[in-house]
Design an enzyme around this catalytic site. Structure first.
Site, short mmCIF file in Angstrom:
data_model
loop_
_atom_site.label_atom_id
_atom_site.label_comp_id
_atom_site.label_asym_id
_atom_site.label_seq_id
_atom_site.Cartn_x
_atom_site.Cartn_y
_atom_site.Cartn_z
N GLU A 57 86.05 -9.65 -54.51
CA GLU A 57 87.50 -9.68 -54.71
C GLU A 57 88.06 -11.09 -54.56
O GLU A 57 87.75 -11.80 -53.62
CB GLU A 57 88.21 -8.73 -53.73
CG GLU A 57 87.78 -7.27 -53.85
CD GLU A 57 88.19 -6.64 -55.18
OE1 GLU A 57 89.00 -7.24 -55.91
OE2 GLU A 57 87.70 -5.52 -55.46
N ARG A 116 97.91 6.29 -53.78
CA ARG A 116 97.88 7.40 -54.74
C ARG A 116 97.47 8.68 -54.02
O ARG A 116 97.91 9.78 -54.38
CB ARG A 116 96.87 7.05 -55.84
CG ARG A 116 96.79 8.00 -57.00
CD ARG A 116 95.73 7.52 -57.99
NE ARG A 116 94.41 7.39 -57.38
CZ ARG A 116 93.57 8.41 -57.16
NH1 ARG A 116 93.91 9.63 -57.50
NH2 ARG A 116 92.39 8.19 -56.60
N CYS A 141 91.84 -0.58 -48.75
CA CYS A 141 90.99 -1.78 -48.87
C CYS A 141 91.83 -3.03 -49.04
O CYS A 141 91.62 -4.03 -48.34
CB CYS A 141 90.01 -1.64 -50.02
SG CYS A 141 88.67 -0.50 -49.64
N HIS A 190 84.01 -4.99 -53.00
CA HIS A 190 83.91 -3.55 -53.27
C HIS A 190 82.51 -3.21 -53.75
O HIS A 190 81.87 -4.01 -54.46
CB HIS A 190 84.94 -3.13 -54.32
CG HIS A 190 86.24 -2.66 -53.74
ND1 HIS A 190 87.42 -3.34 -53.90
CD2 HIS A 190 86.54 -1.56 -52.99
CE1 HIS A 190 88.40 -2.68 -53.28
NE2 HIS A 190 87.89 -1.60 -52.71
N1 PCA Z 1 87.78 2.23 -50.41
C1 PCA Z 1 89.23 2.44 -50.44
C2 PCA Z 1 89.64 2.50 -49.00
C3 PCA Z 1 88.39 2.69 -48.21
C4 PCA Z 1 87.30 2.42 -49.15
O1 PCA Z 1 86.09 2.37 -48.86
C5 PCA Z 1 89.96 1.40 -51.28
O2 PCA Z 1 89.38 0.86 -52.22
O3 PCA Z 1 91.12 1.12 -51.00
#
Ligand code: PCA
Length: 217
Positions: free
Chosen positions: A84, A94, A147, A170
């Site tokens: 990111e 959401r 996140c 991610h």
């Molecule tokens: N993914 C979510 C929150 C926790 C996770 O592992 C996100 O992308 O916001």
């Protein structure tokens, strides 16, 4: 014990959204205690809840005083390691978080800047993953759920600690999750390898590469 080793703080999330596992914590737990580039990985599991996740992050930052922080999260639908680039100052859920909160268009930090960039070398991390034969890309959005909340909160805290670098990555689903909810996945062993590679690159690279990593709309 190992008091002089620098600490790399690696965070992962508890499961959310009806899942029973979250790859981010499976990877974190697997790498906890590992030595990477002469530093010790300390893994911390975070609740998937606005506010509570940042409290847990604060406790981990105070307890471990890391030199570098990489937060991990699950991103269903993504097929690669998504490094990111930017965290934005908005919570817009959401689905409810694990404590039932569902904020809409709330700032992560009232009065905070609109966004923070990762201070990890995102291009170098992607290049290292590619060199290891792993799929990876720079992601231009970490979403607006927990996140991004943790990523923004992390960068806001690190803005006051210039010596500490941090960022977010991610991860795709694990195959067992994708079996019930069709979409891309990567096996756990591959995800562990990729996070190890990304952490090593982040730690070893002070100045990011200048390489294209953008996207068109
Ligand atoms: N993914 C979510 C929150 C926790 C996770 O592992 C996100 O992308 O916001």
């Amino acid at each position: 014990m190992n008091e002089r080793l620098a600490t790399l703080l690696l965070t992962g999330f508890e499961p959310f959204g009806g899942e029973e596992i979250n790859p981010s914590w499976e990877v974190g737990a697997a790498l906890d205690g590992e030595l990477i580039g002469g530093a010790r990985v300390v893994a911390q599991r975070l609740p998937c809840a606005f506010g509570a996740a940042l409290q847990a992050l604060d406790e981990a930052l105070a307890r471990h005083t890391p030199v570098l922080v990489l937060c991990l999260g699950q991103a269903a639908g993504r097929a690669d390691f998504s490094v990111e680039r930017v965290a934005i100052n908005v919570d817009d859920a959401r689905i409810p978080d694990n404590l039932g909160a569902c904020p809409v268009d709330q700032p992560v930090v009232a009065g905070g800047p609109a966004a923070y960039f990762s201070t990890l070398p995102v291009k170098a991390m992607v290049a290292a993953l590619h060199a290891a034969g792993l799929p990876a890309s720079v992601s231009q959005t970490a979403g607006t759920y927990v996140c991004n909340h943790v990523f923004y909160g992390l960068m806001h805290r690190l803005a006051a600690r210039p010596g500490v670098r941090g960022g977010f990555m991610h991860l795709p689903l694990l195959p067992a999750q994708a079996a019930r909810r069709p979409g891309p996945s990567l096996p756990l062993a591959t995800q562990i390898d990729g996070v190890r590679v990304a952490l090593a690159a982040a730690q070893a690279t002070a100045q990011d590469l200048r390489a294209a990593g953008g996207a068109e709309c």
